[in-house]
Design an enzyme around this catalytic site. Structure first.
Site, PDB file in Angstrom:
ATOM      1  N   GLY A   1      -7.398   8.219  -8.403  1.00  0.00           N
ATOM      2  CA  GLY A   1      -6.834   7.951  -9.733  1.00  0.00           C
ATOM      3  C   GLY A   1      -6.211   9.143 -10.432  1.00  0.00           C
ATOM      4  CB  SER A   2      -5.134  12.541  -9.433  1.00  0.00           C
ATOM      5  OG  SER A   2      -4.112  12.399  -8.484  1.00  0.00           O
ATOM      6  CG  ASN A   3      -0.133   9.863  -9.023  1.00  0.00           C
ATOM      7  OD1 ASN A   3       0.813  10.505  -9.481  1.00  0.00           O
ATOM      8  ND2 ASN A   3      -0.524   9.958  -7.759  1.00  0.00           N
TER       9      ASN A   3
ATOM     10  CG  MET B   1      -4.376   2.943  -0.798  1.00  0.00           C
ATOM     11  SD  MET B   1      -2.697   3.525  -0.501  1.00  0.00           S
ATOM     12  CE  MET B   1      -2.882   5.287  -0.665  1.00  0.00           C
ATOM     13  NE  ARG B   2      -5.180  -6.622  -2.121  1.00  0.00           N
ATOM     14  CZ  ARG B   2      -5.635  -7.511  -1.241  1.00  0.00           C
ATOM     15  NH1 ARG B   2      -6.592  -7.190  -0.403  1.00  0.00           N
ATOM     16  NH2 ARG B   2      -5.140  -8.733  -1.209  1.00  0.00           N
ATOM     17  CG  LEU B   3       1.267  -4.508   2.208  1.00  0.00           C
ATOM     18  CD1 LEU B   3       1.551  -5.203   3.525  1.00  0.00           C
ATOM     19  CD2 LEU B   3       2.437  -3.633   1.775  1.00  0.00           C
TER      20      LEU B   3
ATOM     21  CG  ASN C   1       4.205   2.582  -4.794  1.00  0.00           C
ATOM     22  OD1 ASN C   1       3.052   2.850  -5.154  1.00  0.00           O
ATOM     23  ND2 ASN C   1       4.617   2.783  -3.557  1.00  0.00           N
TER      24      ASN C   1
ATOM     25  CG  HIS D   1       5.426   6.697  -0.433  1.00  0.00           C
ATOM     26  ND1 HIS D   1       4.350   6.050   0.158  1.00  0.00           N
ATOM     27  CD2 HIS D   1       6.024   7.409   0.556  1.00  0.00           C
ATOM     28  CE1 HIS D   1       4.315   6.350   1.442  1.00  0.00           C
ATOM     29  NE2 HIS D   1       5.322   7.164   1.707  1.00  0.00           N
TER      30      HIS D   1
HETATM   31  C1  GAR Z   1      -1.041   9.609  -4.061  1.00  0.00           C
HETATM   32  O1  GAR Z   1      -0.671  10.708  -3.278  1.00  0.00           O
HETATM   33  C2  GAR Z   1      -0.027   8.504  -3.954  1.00  0.00           C
HETATM   34  O2  GAR Z   1       1.286   8.959  -3.855  1.00  0.00           O
HETATM   35  C3  GAR Z   1      -0.448   7.850  -2.663  1.00  0.00           C
HETATM   36  O3  GAR Z   1      -1.847   7.830  -2.716  1.00  0.00           O
HETATM   37  C4  GAR Z   1      -2.291   8.944  -3.493  1.00  0.00           C
HETATM   38  C5  GAR Z   1      -3.190   8.429  -4.581  1.00  0.00           C
HETATM   39  O4  GAR Z   1      -3.766   9.487  -5.271  1.00  0.00           O
HETATM   40  N1  GAR Z   1       0.088   6.540  -2.539  1.00  0.00           N
HETATM   41  C6  GAR Z   1       0.504   6.023  -1.387  1.00  0.00           C
HETATM   42  O5  GAR Z   1       0.438   6.615  -0.324  1.00  0.00           O
HETATM   43  C7  GAR Z   1       1.076   4.615  -1.485  1.00  0.00           C
HETATM   44  N2  GAR Z   1       1.810   4.290  -0.313  1.00  0.00           N
HETATM   45  P1  GAR Z   1      -4.404   9.275  -6.698  1.00  0.00           P
HETATM   46  O6  GAR Z   1      -5.401   8.116  -6.544  1.00  0.00           O
HETATM   47  O7  GAR Z   1      -5.110  10.553  -6.991  1.00  0.00           O
HETATM   48  O8  GAR Z   1      -3.304   8.945  -7.678  1.00  0.00           O
END
Ligand code: GAR
Length: 207
Positions: free
Chosen positions: A13-15, A90-92, A107, A109
């Site tokens: 959840g850092s984003n 992480m789900r479609l 999203n 990525h």
């Molecule tokens: C992030 O690096 C995000 O870009 C990636 O998962 C991580 C989640 O980190 N997402 C994907 O790879 C989606 N295809 P977070 O939970 O700390 O935000």
């Protein structure tokens, strides 16, 4: 446009936190209406609760994609969500879900799409041997990591990088561009030509 964000996450959840920090600091004019995780143990969910946000876990076990997404939609509608932000979700998503929020699902990525879609993008970049990688914020369409690109940031790959050091460098940029891209969309500061999302400061897109 309705500025209430619905955050979907599966892990750290850092984003999500970076978005919440941007809102709290007044850099992003939006409100987080709800945070939903498909994993009850996701640290991001606990952080959302600590921040006194509406945070729920909707476990997906035993449900097919359409039934699960119907539950998600119900929750998002309950909170009058205008823009859905996937933040390490992480789900479609099903077609029905995507059609319910046209150009209203974003999203992030961790690669310069269309390079390295899917899982372990930073590992893919290292193995491929690219000298630069980065991150992408895009609209979500019905294919994996494929919708129109709103914003990207470039990050160098160093000779001694590991997946961890590279991921950390990319993540720093993710945290910056996700809030910026959300602002662009909420303010309607873009227009779409084909696949291209173009800057549109003069003419506001009607959303
Ligand atoms: C992030 O690096 C995000 O870009 C990636 O998962 C991580 C989640 O980190 N997402 C994907 O790879 C989606 N295809 P977070 O939970 O700390 O935000």
């Amino acid at each position: 446009m309705n500025r209430r964000l619905g955050i979907l996450l599966s892990g750290r959840g850092s984003n999500f936190q970076a978005i919440a920090d941007s809102i709290d600091a007044g850099r992003l004019n939006a409100a987080i209406g709800c945070v939903i995780s498909n994993r009850p143990e996701a640290p991001g969910l606990a952080i959302a609760q600590q921040r006194k946000l509406h945070a729920v876990s909707i476990p997906s076990r035993g449900l097919d994609r359409e039934s699960y997404d119907r539950l998600l939609l119900e929750e998002l509608r309950k909170h009058d969500i205008g823009l859905v932000c996937l933040a390490g979700y992480m789900r479609l998503l099903s077609s029905a879900f995507i059609r319910a929020y046209p150009l209203r699902i974003l999203n992030i990525h961790p690669s310069l799409l269309p390079a390295f879609p899917g899982l372990d993008a930073q590992h893919q970049a290292l193995v491929h041997g690219v000298k630069f990688t980065g991150c992408t914020v895009h609209f979500v369409d019905e294919d994996l990591d494929s919708g129109p690109i709103i914003q990207q940031a470039v990050v160098p790959v160093e000779d001694d990088d590991t997946v961890e050091t590279l991921s950390a460098r990319v993540l720093k940029e993710e945290h910056r561009i996700y809030s910026e891209a959300i602002g662009t969309v909420l303010e309607g500061r873009y227009r779409i030509e084909g696949r291209r999302v173009l800057n549109n400061r003069a003419r506001m897109t009607k959303i």
